[in-house]
Design an enzyme around this catalytic site. Structure first.
Site, mmCIF file in Angstrom:
data_model
loop_
_atom_site.group_PDB
_atom_site.id
_atom_site.type_symbol
_atom_site.label_atom_id
_atom_site.label_comp_id
_atom_site.label_asym_id
_atom_site.label_seq_id
_atom_site.Cartn_x
_atom_site.Cartn_y
_atom_site.Cartn_z
ATOM 1 N N GLY A 73 39.515 40.585 47.420
ATOM 2 C CA GLY A 73 38.788 41.202 46.315
ATOM 3 C C GLY A 73 38.193 40.157 45.389
ATOM 4 N N GLY A 129 45.146 41.105 44.093
ATOM 5 C CA GLY A 129 44.571 41.956 43.062
ATOM 6 C C GLY A 129 45.086 43.380 43.243
ATOM 7 N N LYS A 162 45.960 49.938 45.998
ATOM 8 C CA LYS A 162 45.148 48.847 46.499
ATOM 9 C C LYS A 162 44.273 49.360 47.642
ATOM 10 C CE LYS A 162 46.877 44.965 47.340
ATOM 11 N NZ LYS A 162 45.569 44.455 46.888
ATOM 12 N N GLY A 163 43.296 48.536 48.028
ATOM 13 C CA GLY A 163 42.475 48.938 49.156
ATOM 14 C C GLY A 163 41.044 49.256 48.770
ATOM 15 N N GLY A 192 38.888 47.200 48.593
ATOM 16 C CA GLY A 192 38.131 46.406 49.570
ATOM 17 C C GLY A 192 38.510 46.733 51.012
ATOM 18 N N GLU A 231 47.252 43.231 53.521
ATOM 19 C CA GLU A 231 47.856 42.807 52.243
ATOM 20 C C GLU A 231 49.322 43.247 52.166
ATOM 21 O OE1 GLU A 231 43.696 42.887 49.691
ATOM 22 O OE2 GLU A 231 44.955 44.655 49.732
HETATM 23 C C1 5RP Z 1 41.475 44.992 48.524
HETATM 24 C C2 5RP Z 1 42.287 45.184 47.301
HETATM 25 C C3 5RP Z 1 41.841 44.466 46.069
HETATM 26 O O1 5RP Z 1 42.870 43.638 45.636
HETATM 27 C C4 5RP Z 1 41.514 45.485 45.022
HETATM 28 O O2 5RP Z 1 40.526 46.358 45.527
HETATM 29 C C5 5RP Z 1 41.030 44.833 43.725
HETATM 30 O O3 5RP Z 1 39.776 44.256 43.945
HETATM 31 P P1 5RP Z 1 38.948 43.554 42.788
HETATM 32 O O4 5RP Z 1 39.744 42.370 42.345
HETATM 33 O O5 5RP Z 1 37.652 43.206 43.414
HETATM 34 O O6 5RP Z 1 38.792 44.557 41.667
HETATM 35 O O7 5RP Z 1 43.260 45.865 47.276
HETATM 36 O O8 5RP Z 1 41.995 45.736 49.581
#
Ligand code: 5RP
Length: 235
Positions: free
Chosen positions: A28, A80, A92-93, A95, A101
């Site tokens: 992320g 993140g 989470k997720g 991304g 993760e």
């Molecule tokens: C990806 C995640 C990321 O950690 C979560 O989406 C946070 O992303 P960002 O730091 O861009 O806000 O879980 O799978």
């Protein structure tokens, strides 16, 4: 502004990496800031990335990379999150990388979550659906079963309108739940649906939450720190 908050927290996270430690890295935009900060501080650590995007960036910036197959136990995981609740449950997720993760986090002795303050919520599900990685095979069938858990499943698509494909070659179904009273039960129930690979609920998953905000970075270790911090930024 939020980007500055992320950077403040990311720089604090990078300071935790000292010496020859083994470090899991999530994904992320916030983790990308952590990687950039690490590239400046140049620790002697070895990094285990949990997505192709983090792997690519860390490689470009010269960090030493390895894999979980070579290192079964990690000292620390830095990741993140999309939502963090007062019990340090996470969604989470955003991304689509939650499966890897979760695996990398499970190998780490300590998990540090790096967020900006907009990610702190009272209850999971306030802002985000739960990202669920599903096999492309019979995705409609899997979505129907996810709906039976009380959520509204929606296949994630790219701007071009095609299904979003994860690093594992699967799809993501974002499932909106009205209110998530029992995250641990829901996490387990989602994973019991045939066709589900893994979901983005992480239960009591952080040892430390670094929160970037207007005045720098707050370090939250306990529920009472979380509640006090949320009160202070509201005031
Ligand atoms: C990806 C995640 C990321 O950690 C979560 O989406 C946070 O992303 P960002 O730091 O861009 O806000 O879980 O799978």
């Amino acid at each position: 502004m939020v980007e500055e908050w992320k950077r403040a927290a990311a720089e604090e996270a990078a300071k935790l990496v000292k010496g020859h430690v083994l470090v899991g890295l999530g994904s992320g935009t916030t983790v990308a800031q952590v990687v950039r900060a690490l590239a400046k501080s140049r620790p002697k650590a070895v990094f285990i990335p949990s997505s192709f995007s983090t792997q690519r960036l860390a490689n470009e910036l010269g960090l030493k990379l390895s894999s979980l197959d070579a290192h079964e136990k990690l000292d620390i995981m830095i990741d993140g999150a999309d939502e963090v609740d007062p019990n340090f449950n996470l969604i989470k997720g955003g991304g689509g990388a939650q499966t890897r993760e979760k695996i990398v986090a499970s190998a780490a002795q300590k998990v540090v979550i790096v967020v900006d303050r907009t990610k702190l919520v009272r209850h999971l599900g306030e802002r985000m659906p739960v990202p669920v990685e599903v096999l492309p095979f019979a995705r409609e069938y899997t979505m129907k079963h996810l709906a039976k858990l009380g959520g509204e499943p929606k296949l994630r698509v790219t701007p071009a309108g095609t299904p979003f494909v994860t690093d594992n070659g699967n799809y993501i179904v974002d499932v909106k739940f009205a209110r998530m009273a029992k995250p641990a039960q829901l996490e387990a129930a989602i994973n019991r649906v045939p066709g589900v690979v893994e979901n983005g609920i992480f239960v009591n998953a952080a040892d430390l939450v670094l929160v970037g905000y207007e005045r720098g970075c707050a370090k939250l270790r306990l529920k009472k720190d979380f509640l006090k911090f949320v009160q202070s930024v509201k005031a």
